[in-house]
Every structure is written in C-alpha cells, then in structure tokens.
Design a protein around this motif. Sequence first.
Motif, PDB file in Angstrom:
ATOM      1  N   MET A 435       0.832  -1.206   0.000  1.00 44.15           N
ATOM      2  CA  MET A 435       0.000   0.000   0.000  1.00 44.15           C
ATOM      3  C   MET A 435       0.866   1.256   0.000  1.00 44.15           C
ATOM      4  N   VAL A 436       2.031   1.197   0.636  1.00 46.29           N
ATOM      5  CA  VAL A 436       2.979   2.324   0.574  1.00 46.29           C
ATOM      6  C   VAL A 436       3.395   2.539  -0.877  1.00 46.29           C
ATOM      7  N   GLN A 437       3.692   1.452  -1.579  1.00 40.65           N
ATOM      8  CA  GLN A 437       4.022   1.565  -3.000  1.00 40.65           C
ATOM      9  C   GLN A 437       2.875   2.215  -3.769  1.00 40.65           C
ATOM     10  N   THR A 438       1.663   1.789  -3.472  1.00 45.12           N
ATOM     11  CA  THR A 438       0.485   2.323  -4.160  1.00 45.12           C
ATOM     12  C   THR A 438       0.350   3.822  -3.957  1.00 45.12           C
ATOM     13  N   MET A 439       0.672   4.297  -2.775  1.00 46.30           N
ATOM     14  CA  MET A 439       0.495   5.714  -2.447  1.00 46.30           C
ATOM     15  C   MET A 439       1.563   6.603  -3.083  1.00 46.30           C
ATOM     16  N   PHE A 440       2.788   6.080  -3.245  1.00 45.02           N
ATOM     17  CA  PHE A 440       3.900   6.960  -3.614  1.00 45.02           C
ATOM     18  C   PHE A 440       4.561   6.640  -4.961  1.00 45.02           C
ATOM     19  N   GLU A 441       4.583   5.400  -5.366  1.00 38.71           N
ATOM     20  CA  GLU A 441       5.341   5.054  -6.564  1.00 38.71           C
ATOM     21  C   GLU A 441       4.624   5.490  -7.835  1.00 38.71           C
ATOM     22  N   THR A 442       5.402   5.867  -8.833  1.00 38.34           N
ATOM     23  CA  THR A 442       4.862   6.223 -10.148  1.00 38.34           C
ATOM     24  C   THR A 442       5.479   5.318 -11.203  1.00 38.34           C
ATOM     25  N   TYR A 443       4.746   5.178 -12.329  1.00 37.13           N
ATOM     26  CA  TYR A 443       5.169   4.235 -13.362  1.00 37.13           C
ATOM     27  C   TYR A 443       4.984   4.859 -14.741  1.00 37.13           C
ATOM     28  N   ASN A 444       5.826   4.422 -15.682  1.00 35.64           N
ATOM     29  CA  ASN A 444       5.654   4.846 -17.073  1.00 35.64           C
ATOM     30  C   ASN A 444       5.926   3.721 -18.059  1.00 35.64           C
ATOM     31  N   LYS A 445       6.047   2.481 -17.554  1.00 33.77           N
ATOM     32  CA  LYS A 445       6.242   1.324 -18.424  1.00 33.77           C
ATOM     33  C   LYS A 445       5.149   0.309 -18.130  1.00 33.77           C
ATOM     34  N   TYR A 446       4.528  -0.197 -19.202  1.00 31.60           N
ATOM     35  CA  TYR A 446       3.374  -1.082 -19.049  1.00 31.60           C
ATOM     36  C   TYR A 446       3.455  -2.227 -20.040  1.00 31.60           C
ATOM     37  N   ARG A 447       2.847  -3.349 -19.672  1.00 31.44           N
ATOM     38  CA  ARG A 447       2.792  -4.486 -20.584  1.00 31.44           C
ATOM     39  C   ARG A 447       1.579  -4.390 -21.508  1.00 31.44           C
TER      40      ARG A 447
END
Length: 838
Positions: A435-447
């Motif tokens: 949930m910490v990852q969910t709150m703070f992490e950002t992404y720009n690569k997707y399958r």
Amino acid sequence: MLRKLLLLLCCYSATLLYGQDYFLKKFQPFSQQIPTPEQFLGYGIGEHHTRHDLIVAYLEKLAEVSDRAAIHYYGKTHEGRKLVMLALTIPENLSNLDNIKQQHLAFTDPAKTVSNYGEVPIFINLAYNVHGNEPSSSEAALLTAYTFAASNSPEILKYLKDAVIFIDPTINPDGRDRHTQWANMYQGKPNVSDPQDAEHNEYWPGGRTNHYWFDLNRDWLLAINPESRGKLKWYHEWYPNVVTDFHEMGTQSTYFFEPMKTNGSLNPIMPKENYEDLNTLFGNYFAKALDSIGSFYFTKEVFDGTYPGYGSSYPDLQGGLGLLFEQASSRGHEQETAFGKITFPFTIRNQYTSSITTVRAAVENRAYMRKYQQDFFKSALTKAAKSRIKGYMFYDNYDQNRAKAFIDKLLAHKIDVYKSGESYVVPTKQPQYRMVQTMFETYNKYRDSVYYDASAWSVANFYNMKYKPVTSLDLGDKITGTDGLVLTESVQKSDYAYLLDWDDYNAPAALNYLQENGLVISSAAKPFTAKVGSGSKSFNYGTLMIPVSLQKKEATTVFELVQKAQQKFEVPVYAVNSGYSVQGIDLGSRFVQPLKKPKAAMFVGNGVRSYEAGEVWHLLDTRVHMPISKLQMRNLSRVDLDKYNVLVMVSGRYDLTKNQQEKLSDWVKKGNTLVTIGTASKWAIEKNMVKEKLTKPEKDSTGTVDRKPYVNAGENIGKESVGGIILKVDLDITHPLAFGYRDETIPVYKNNTVWLSPSKNEYATVAKYSKNPLIDGFITIKNMEENLKPSASLLVSRLGSGRVVLFADNPNFRGSWYGTNRLFLNALFLGDKINVPE
C-alpha cells in the motif's frame, strides 16, 4: 451449436416455472424454524426488486432465530441507511468467534510464526451490489444467507464448520433503493420485455452511484464516502481470505468470472501467484458449477485488476483473493435479447451459484489460502528490505489541513506514519508495504495499453504533496490519529482587521462561513508582509482581509465570528492593528478588493456526466458547507439564471437550442462566471461561446493509411483514449485562479481527450502542460507529442463583462484531488476578480 443455443434459451426464459426451488432445491432439507425469503417478504425472490430496508430486516430476522447467524452494523450511508454484515458459521464457531479471529489474524502478522493452516476456519466475505442498478446480487445474498442459516445439507454443514462467512448484502444501499423504486414502479403485469420500455431505462442519474453520484467500486483506495470508510475499517479488523465483488453488465452478454485480462502493469504490485494461480484455481470451480446449470460465461477478457481500488483488487493487496463476477443484466424483471428473454431470476441464480461455489472453493483450499496470506505479509518485509528506498518523506510548509487529509488517507489503510521534525515519514518496511508503493510510486512502463480504468493512482500526487524517497530513516513519533495534527495560534481580538491565510485547504470553507454570517471580506491580489503580534509575517496571493470598522456588526461580534471560523476549520488567522505593511501592498490598497458571495448553480440531468456533477456537489456540501443549486437541463428555458453569479457545467453532452445558448451567453456577459470542465469546455469552444481553440494535430499530407489486422482494431483504437494519467503543469501563481499555490508546477489528473490550445491572450493561460509533463500513467507517444504537449490545462476567456473559466482536466476527480480543488474553488470565490485584458 444449435443445441447450446436452445439450452441457453431455456435457461433465460423458463426460470419462473419452478418457484423458489429453482434456486434452493440442491441444498434441501431446510430447517422449518427459519423463514424463507419468500415467507418473510411476501413474494418470491426474483418476482420484485427488494428494498434495502427489507434486506436488512430479513438478515436481522436470521440473526434472531438462527444460532448460526450474528449481525453487525459497520456504518450508515449518506442518506442514513444501515450498512450491515451478517456472520454465518456453526454455533460453536460463532460463540468462539473472538478467539478464532485472533488465530486468524496471527497469519497476517509477519512477526508471528504459526502453521495450523488447515485448522482455523477460513474467513470469506461475500459482498454484493456496489453498483445500485446491478441488483441481482443482493437478491442472491438473501438466498445465500438463508441457505447457510437454514440448510441441513451435509455439504452446507461442512462449509459452516470450516468457514466464517460474512455477507455484506448491499454495499451501496442509496443507489440500490433508487433503482429498486424505478424497477418496481414500472414493472408490468405481465412483465414487459421490450428493451425500450421505461422499466429498462432509468432516468438520470440512475442507481449505479451513491447519494453524491460516486462510483463506490472506485472508492476502496480513495475512501471518500462513509460506505467505503466503514467497509475499510471492518476489513482491516478481519482481513478475509476471499472477497467477492458481484456486478452486472450489458444485457446481450453472458457471465464473467476471473481469471481477468492480464494485468496492465509491467510489474504488478500484487503477487503473480494471486492473478495467475489463485484465479485459475477458483475459476475451475466456477466453470464446473455454471456448466452444471447450463449457464454460458467467459473469462480473461475486457476486465483487468490494474487499478488497486476495486472491490475485486483491493483485497489482492491485503493478502486475500478478490473475485469479480459480471452477470448480463435483465435491467428490470425481464428483457428480450438475441438469445430470447433474460429474466431477473435467471440472473439471480448465476450469482447465487457463484456465491455458494466461492465458499466451496475457499473451504476446500483453506490451508493453501492461509499459507498464501501469511507469505503475503512476510514477503512485504522481505521485499522492503531488499529495496534501496527505505521510506518516503513528505511535507507541506503552508497547508496543514491538506497534509492532515493525506495522513488520514494513509491511516485508513493501516499505513504507519511518523512525525520527524517538520516532515512526515512513511517507512517501507511495514506489513502494508504494497500500500505504501500504491500511495507513492509512479510508473511509465506497461505491458498493456488498454485499461478498464485509470493507469495512474499515486495518491500523494492527488494531494499535491511534496515527497521524496529516502535511503535512511529518522522515524520520530508514530502518528496514531489526526487529532492535533493542525497547530494554529488562537487569534487575538483586533479593532482594526484580521488576516486569514488563503494557502490553507480549509480557507474557502472559512470564507463561506464568514460570508454566510454577513461579514465583508476582501482578497489581496499581491503578497505583502504585515506586523503580527510581536513580529511580522509574509502573506501570499489571495490572503483574506476582514476589516473590523467596515462591518455592519460590532467589533466583538466580528471577533466571535472570526474565532468560530478558526476553531471550526482550523485555519491560520492573525490579528493586525495597522494597515501599514512592513513590505508590499498596504491593507487599503486597490489590490485588496472586496469579494462577492458566490451564488452558485450547476446543470444536472440527461446528458450531464453525473460523476463529475456529484464531485462538485460533494466538495461544496461536505468540505465547504456551501449550497449549490442543481438545475435540471430539461428546465433550462424557464430557469431564472439571474439568481446566480456562478454557474458550473461539468463534462457532458449539452444539446442547447440557439435561444438557450444565447440566454447563457447573455448571462455571462452581464459580469457573471461560467465554469466549464472537460467536454463542457470543448463544447463552449465548438459553439463559439469563447474565442479559444482546440489543439488540432497536423494531418498526414501523404494521405496514406497502413493496413492493420481487423482483430486488433479495438485494442489499437482503445489505447488512444486517456483512461487516467497524472501530469505536470506550469502554473501562473499570480493569477486569481491560482491564489493559494506556492509552487509554479503542480500535478493534475487527466482522464479525457480534451485538448485546449493556449490562449492568444498572453494573460489568459493559467496552466499549461510542462515540457516533460508525464508524472504517472500510460499515454501514447502520438497523444503526448501531437495533443498534450502543445495544450493548456486551464484557460480564462472574457465574454462581455464576464468570463468563462475552462478546465481541460477535472480538478475534483473522485473527491480525491485535494491538490487541484483550490483551482476550482478559486473560480467560484474569486471569479469576479478576473478581468482578462483585451
């Protein structure tokens, strides 16, 4: 093939021939001491739509007469309806439930090592009807509750011994009752199966959403509404191993159960074992059960669990298994389809069958599910330990209430937060690491590039939090609640003026309170430094000035009102005894102008996007405590617009006549403010209401078209939509629409393809997408280069003596964008101070 179609036709059309045995025959005998739903309601399940109060009353009756059942109330809806959970298990388990609960919770504690996986009853949450006009599942909940409360079938008795089953019959009671009233009101005798009949076509806004027109199936992560807050509190008390999420879809379809479409994230946060092994394991059970009753279904298509805020995906981040079901809807009691007639009882039977099958699959794999849950929480610590990032630090030096709201969100998800100096710290090494990852992490690569919903949800950006990952930690004191987080000095009495800091999230609510109580308030259009107490303080654009001598009230009354506003909204307010500033403009400057009290209205009704309208209504109702008139589109010709000075048009389809459009334009020209959002902004431009333009990419001059396989058309076209991304904009903080902001770049949320061209007026583009705008989420290169980068996010366009404020993006998305709410509220409270030069 013909035989299959005939079998399907029989299943769709002949469902009322067998009475309630159509559902229950398999699990006979039943205790005669327990009333059936039919005996209690006075009609058979499927004959009518059942109101939520009757659903609750029946579950209360079961808890009263059955020693297998106990009821718990976990909250109330906006409209005051009960949110209930019925626990079902054998009497011995029920009387020992607290002890069983502690044994169960031991598997969620990474610090504990227990291995009695097959000895503790498994916890199953059968949850129904999150979308109010998808009603078959709540009817199935009644049948399921009766089955487990009354059946003496050896199969059912075994499930009760090895499980504790929690039935949440209606997640969205307000929406359900809205739809129930509609369906029953238009039910014919006999039933009318014509798809064009009123019974099958609800009037706006329909029953899908809750009181404020929110989609509660997107609210698990955001936790804005009491339905979700109550459910989250319950969830983190019990941590069920399996959770169902029952839905309906288009009438012409069949039935969907997991496995889902492949998760769109390149490296999903949820374990691979969840979305591959467990879903396949349970899917085999559902296929066999539905085959046995002749129902058709599909899997691995359309739906994906990428967004973590569904009822079928949030449990996946809590060591459980979330399961999505989608039933073709009868949208009433009976409706014609390409395969014949689909009936309400038929849809209920599929949901009921999947309910019982979920329990079977969970019980027969309870040791596996418990070991999985234990490994999930232990792996959270091991994964965090392997990461270079040891935590996230965040702060806001100017807006304590916005920071408080973000901390409240973290605590709702049982995320540990600490106060470290002037900042807050969230360590990654904790059971809620994912949930910490969910709150703070950002992404720009997707399958994958086509999403059922958003592809970005880094919640810290929703709140415009300044945050950064850290590789070492100084935790400080652990925060256990939000009381006392906002520290403000009590305002002292002044006979001259008070200054209220506009930087604070609650400042608009305080302004509205003071205006409601008859005070005249001014806003500073330039910064200044004033003497405050024994020192001095710098004040930002938009600071509110409350002059004492210019009020129609006594100085003591003014002080009492200012004091109450500060206490009620926890806003920083300062007493000043001179209008002569240390630096910058004085309090009597022409740049300190009195504010008009907003008299706001908003169009609602057919064509208007109810989600966005509900977000505006909710924001003003629950946070600003300011009324807004909701004007039905069908009444536009006879509405007196002169009663209002601010009008909101959210996204939608506005089919205004020429006279209606002229009426709206004339109203703006009188000096009023029209606020448009999303496609309403596009409409205003296309109808030439404003002298702005849409971004239009250059066309291929060659005129050539590449051939592509037809089967890929849906995917190729779908990826050009913008399901939900977070972008960076450059903001003119000197503009009244941006008063209260300190940073010249802020995150915004985009979930449309509205591209506004920057204004030709050099003072009218308030926010433009940055040079490298993408913060989080998926967008095609074509959209990025041709549409997004050349475009603006927020414009103001002059129209006569008034103005049109055009938002390309939704500043109030799902009630969660605290970081951009201020842009919208500034349009309401400060709109009349915007004088766009020609």
